[in-house]
Write an enzyme that holds these catalytic residues in place. Structure first.
Site, PDB file in Angstrom:
ATOM      1  CB  SER A  10      -0.853   0.075   1.276  1.00  0.00           C
ATOM      2  OG  SER A  10      -1.472  -1.134   1.540  1.00  0.00           O
ATOM      3  CB  THR A  45      -8.462   1.613   6.719  1.00  0.00           C
ATOM      4  OG1 THR A  45      -7.672   0.552   7.269  1.00  0.00           O
ATOM      5  CG2 THR A  45      -8.291   1.624   5.213  1.00  0.00           C
ATOM      6  CG  ASP A 111       3.237  -8.915   6.731  1.00  0.00           C
ATOM      7  OD1 ASP A 111       2.824  -9.794   7.495  1.00  0.00           O
ATOM      8  OD2 ASP A 111       3.151  -7.703   6.986  1.00  0.00           O
ATOM      9  CG  ASP A 116     -14.364  -7.265   2.413  1.00  0.00           C
ATOM     10  OD1 ASP A 116     -14.379  -7.586   1.211  1.00  0.00           O
ATOM     11  OD2 ASP A 116     -15.387  -7.060   3.084  1.00  0.00           O
ATOM     12  CB  THR A 177       5.264 -10.243  14.059  1.00  0.00           C
ATOM     13  OG1 THR A 177       3.857 -10.283  13.774  1.00  0.00           O
ATOM     14  CG2 THR A 177       6.026 -10.476  12.782  1.00  0.00           C
ATOM     15  CB  VAL A 217       4.136   0.709  23.789  1.00  0.00           C
ATOM     16  CG1 VAL A 217       3.614   2.137  23.850  1.00  0.00           C
ATOM     17  CG2 VAL A 217       5.651   0.672  23.999  1.00  0.00           C
ATOM     18  CB  ALA A 219      -0.468   3.176  21.985  1.00  0.00           C
ATOM     19  CB  THR A 224       4.035  -2.053  14.040  1.00  0.00           C
ATOM     20  OG1 THR A 224       2.663  -2.410  14.168  1.00  0.00           O
ATOM     21  CG2 THR A 224       4.285  -0.793  14.821  1.00  0.00           C
ATOM     22  CG  ASP A 226       2.831  -2.907   6.552  1.00  0.00           C
ATOM     23  OD1 ASP A 226       2.509  -4.090   6.381  1.00  0.00           O
ATOM     24  OD2 ASP A 226       2.012  -1.974   6.559  1.00  0.00           O
TER      25      ASP A 226
HETATM   26  P1  ADP Z   1       0.581  -5.296  13.401  1.00  0.00           P
HETATM   27  O1  ADP Z   1       0.149  -4.594  14.646  1.00  0.00           O
HETATM   28  O2  ADP Z   1       1.096  -4.345  12.391  1.00  0.00           O
HETATM   29  O3  ADP Z   1      -0.380  -6.274  12.903  1.00  0.00           O
HETATM   30  P2  ADP Z   1       2.114  -7.005  15.057  1.00  0.00           P
HETATM   31  O4  ADP Z   1       1.080  -6.819  16.097  1.00  0.00           O
HETATM   32  O5  ADP Z   1       2.432  -8.385  14.619  1.00  0.00           O
HETATM   33  O6  ADP Z   1       1.822  -6.175  13.757  1.00  0.00           O
HETATM   34  O7  ADP Z   1       3.412  -6.252  15.549  1.00  0.00           O
HETATM   35  C1  ADP Z   1       4.591  -6.261  14.818  1.00  0.00           C
HETATM   36  C2  ADP Z   1       5.710  -5.817  15.715  1.00  0.00           C
HETATM   37  O8  ADP Z   1       5.504  -4.449  16.067  1.00  0.00           O
HETATM   38  C3  ADP Z   1       5.777  -6.556  17.043  1.00  0.00           C
HETATM   39  O9  ADP Z   1       6.595  -7.695  16.946  1.00  0.00           O
HETATM   40  C4  ADP Z   1       6.412  -5.499  17.938  1.00  0.00           C
HETATM   41  O10 ADP Z   1       7.806  -5.504  17.733  1.00  0.00           O
HETATM   42  C5  ADP Z   1       5.863  -4.198  17.397  1.00  0.00           C
HETATM   43  N1  ADP Z   1       4.656  -3.730  18.106  1.00  0.00           N
HETATM   44  C6  ADP Z   1       3.431  -3.535  17.571  1.00  0.00           C
HETATM   45  N2  ADP Z   1       2.577  -3.057  18.483  1.00  0.00           N
HETATM   46  C7  ADP Z   1       3.278  -2.928  19.631  1.00  0.00           C
HETATM   47  C8  ADP Z   1       2.952  -2.467  20.960  1.00  0.00           C
HETATM   48  N3  ADP Z   1       1.734  -2.029  21.289  1.00  0.00           N
HETATM   49  N4  ADP Z   1       3.931  -2.475  21.892  1.00  0.00           N
HETATM   50  C9  ADP Z   1       5.164  -2.904  21.584  1.00  0.00           C
HETATM   51  N5  ADP Z   1       5.520  -3.359  20.389  1.00  0.00           N
HETATM   52  C10 ADP Z   1       4.606  -3.364  19.396  1.00  0.00           C
HETATM   53  N1  PLP Z   2      -2.095  -0.746   4.324  1.00  0.00           N
HETATM   54  C1  PLP Z   2      -3.119   0.104   4.621  1.00  0.00           C
HETATM   55  C2  PLP Z   2      -3.696   0.969   3.558  1.00  0.00           C
HETATM   56  C3  PLP Z   2      -3.619   0.136   5.928  1.00  0.00           C
HETATM   57  O1  PLP Z   2      -4.662   0.954   6.207  1.00  0.00           O
HETATM   58  C4  PLP Z   2      -3.040  -0.711   6.918  1.00  0.00           C
HETATM   59  C5  PLP Z   2      -3.582  -0.700   8.264  1.00  0.00           C
HETATM   60  O2  PLP Z   2      -4.574  -0.056   8.572  1.00  0.00           O
HETATM   61  C6  PLP Z   2      -1.982  -1.563   6.573  1.00  0.00           C
HETATM   62  C7  PLP Z   2      -1.544  -1.546   5.248  1.00  0.00           C
HETATM   63  C8  PLP Z   2      -1.346  -2.544   7.513  1.00  0.00           C
HETATM   64  O3  PLP Z   2      -0.639  -2.041   8.566  1.00  0.00           O
HETATM   65  P1  PLP Z   2       0.070  -3.010   9.669  1.00  0.00           P
HETATM   66  O4  PLP Z   2       1.537  -3.001   9.368  1.00  0.00           O
HETATM   67  O5  PLP Z   2      -0.251  -2.371  10.979  1.00  0.00           O
HETATM   68  O6  PLP Z   2      -0.477  -4.396   9.531  1.00  0.00           O
END
Ligand code: ADP
Ligand code: PLP
Length: 303
Positions: A10, A45, A111, A116, A177, A217, A219, A224, A226
C-alpha cells in the site's frame, strides 16, 4: 554488491503503512527499492476518513510488463504485504514465478495480510483456511504469521507446531511477530517467536528456534507489521544464517521507533488524553540512526 527489492504494498499520502513503512528503512540500510503501490489511499484505514484508489490485478500486470519490456525485471528480493483479493494475489504469484526463473536465488518475503475490497486492511484471514495462501507459500522464503494456519496458539508447543507446519508448506524462515502467549517476564511483554531451517554440511536439515519477550506499549500502532517485515528482510540479508541476531536487530529497531512514537504522540495529545491515529503515526524519519545501527534492547532466547 547492489541489492534490489521489489516491494508490492500500500501507499498512503499521509503517514506510514505498507510501502511508506518499508521503503525508507530499506533505503537507509542500503537497498535499492522498486515499489508498486497496491493501493493509494489518503491515510490508513484506522482514521475517521480515508479516500483513494485500489490497483487492480490488470493494472499490476501492466506495470510489470513495462519493467519486463525494458529487461530490468531482475530482483534479489520481493516483498509483499496487504493484498486486497485473490485475483491480485494470483497475479503476484505469476510475477514471482517469472522473477524466480530469472533469478533462482531470489528471496520472497511475504507478510500475508488480506483485506476486504481494500476496506478492512486489518482484517487478517482469521476464518479463511490457509488453502488461499498455499500457492504463495510454495514460493515463499520468509513468512510472518497472521493466523493463516487457522490454528489458535495457546502454548509454546502450539507455536512450534505452527512454525513447523509453515516450514512444511515451503518457507525456510517463519516469524510469529506477536502472539497472545503469556510472557515469563510478565503481562507488560508480548511474545514473538521465530524458526529457521538450516541445511547441515551432511545434507540433512535442522532448525534454529528462538523466542523473544518484547516490552509492550499501551497503544495501537499501525504500519508496525510492515516495518517489521522490511527490517527482517534487511537483517536476514546481513545475517542469513543467524536468525537470533536478525530478530534481535529487527525487534530492537521496532522498540526504538515505537518508543519515539509514543513519547511524541503523548506530548502532542496532552496530559490524560489518548493520542489520535494521526499523532500515532510512526516516527520514521526521526529514527534514521536507530534503523542504521540499533542498540540491542531485546535479547532472543534460543529454544
Ligand atoms: P501489526 O500490529 O502491524 O499487525 P504485530 O502486532 O504483529 O503487527 O506487531 C509487529 C511488531 O511491532 C511486534 O513484533 C512489535 O515488535 C511491534 N509492536 C506492535 N505493536 C506494539 C505495541 N503495542 N507495543 C510494543 N511493540 C509493538
Ligand atoms: N495498508 C493500509 C492501507 C492500511 O490501512 C493498513 C492498516 O490499517 C496496513 C496496510 C497494515 O498495517 P500493519 O503493518 O499495521 O499491519
Amino acid at each position: 554488491m547492489e541489492c534490489r527489492v521489489l516491494s508490492i504494498q500500500s501507499h498512503v499520502v499521509r503517514g506510514y503503512v505498507g510501502n511508506k513503512s518499508a521503503t525508507f528503512p530499506l533505503q537507509v540500510l542500503g537497498f535499492e527499492v522498486d515499489s508498486i503501490n497496491s493501493v493509494q489511499f489518503s491515510n490508513h484505514t484506522g482514521y475517521g476518513h480515508w479516500k483513494g484508489q485500489v490497483l487492480t490485478a490488470e493494472e499490476l500486470n501492466v506495470l510489470y510488463e513495462g519493467i519486463k519490456l525494458n529487461n530490468v525485471n531482475h530482483y534479489d528480493y520481493i516483498l509483499t504485504g496487504y493484498s486486497r483479493d485473490i485475483s491480485f494475489l494470483v497475479t503476484v504469484v505469476d510475477i514471482i514465478k517469472e522473477l524466480k526463473k530469472a533469478n533462482p536465488s531470489l528471496v520472497y518475503v511475504c507478510d500475508p495480510v488480506m483485506g476486504d475490497q481494500g476496506a478492512m486492511v486489518s482484517s487478517y484471514p482469521h476464518t479463511s483456511s490457509y488453502a488461499k495462501w498455499q500457492p504463495l507459500l510454495l514460493f515463499c522464503d520468509i513468512i510472518f504469521h497472521r493466523l493463516l494456519t487457522g490454528r489458535k496458539i495457546n502454548t509454546e508447543e502450539d507455536a512450534i507446531e505452527v512454525m513447523d507446519l509453515l516450514h512444511k508448506m515451503g518457507p525456510e524462515t517463519v516469524v510469529l511477530t506477536s502472539t497472545d502467549l503469556p510472557s515469563k517476564q510478565g503481562d507488560q511483554f508480548l511474545v514473538a517467536l521465530g524458526s529457521q531451517k538450516i541445511k547441515k554440511p551432511d545434507g540433512t536439515n535442522t532448525d534454529q528456534k528462538i523466542c523473544m519477550d518484547i516490552p509492550k506499549v499501551d497503544a495501537v500502532f499501525v504500519g508496525t507489521g510492515d516495518l517489521f517485515a522490511a527490517l527482517m528482510l534487511a537483517w536476514t540479508h546481513q545475517h542469513p544464517k543467524d536468525l537470533k541476531t536478525a530478530c534481535e536487530k529487527t525487534v530492537s529497531v521496532m522498540h526504538h521507533v515505537i518508543k519515539r512514537t509514543i513519547t511524541y504522540a503523548n506530548e502532542m495529545a496532552g496530559p490524560g488524553k489518548r493520542p489520535t491515529p494521526a499523532q500515532l503515526e510512526l516516527r520514521m524519519v526521526q529514527s534514521k540512526a536507530d534503523i542504521e545501527n540499533p542498540a540491542i534492547v531485546v535479547e532472543a532466547k534460543v529454544l
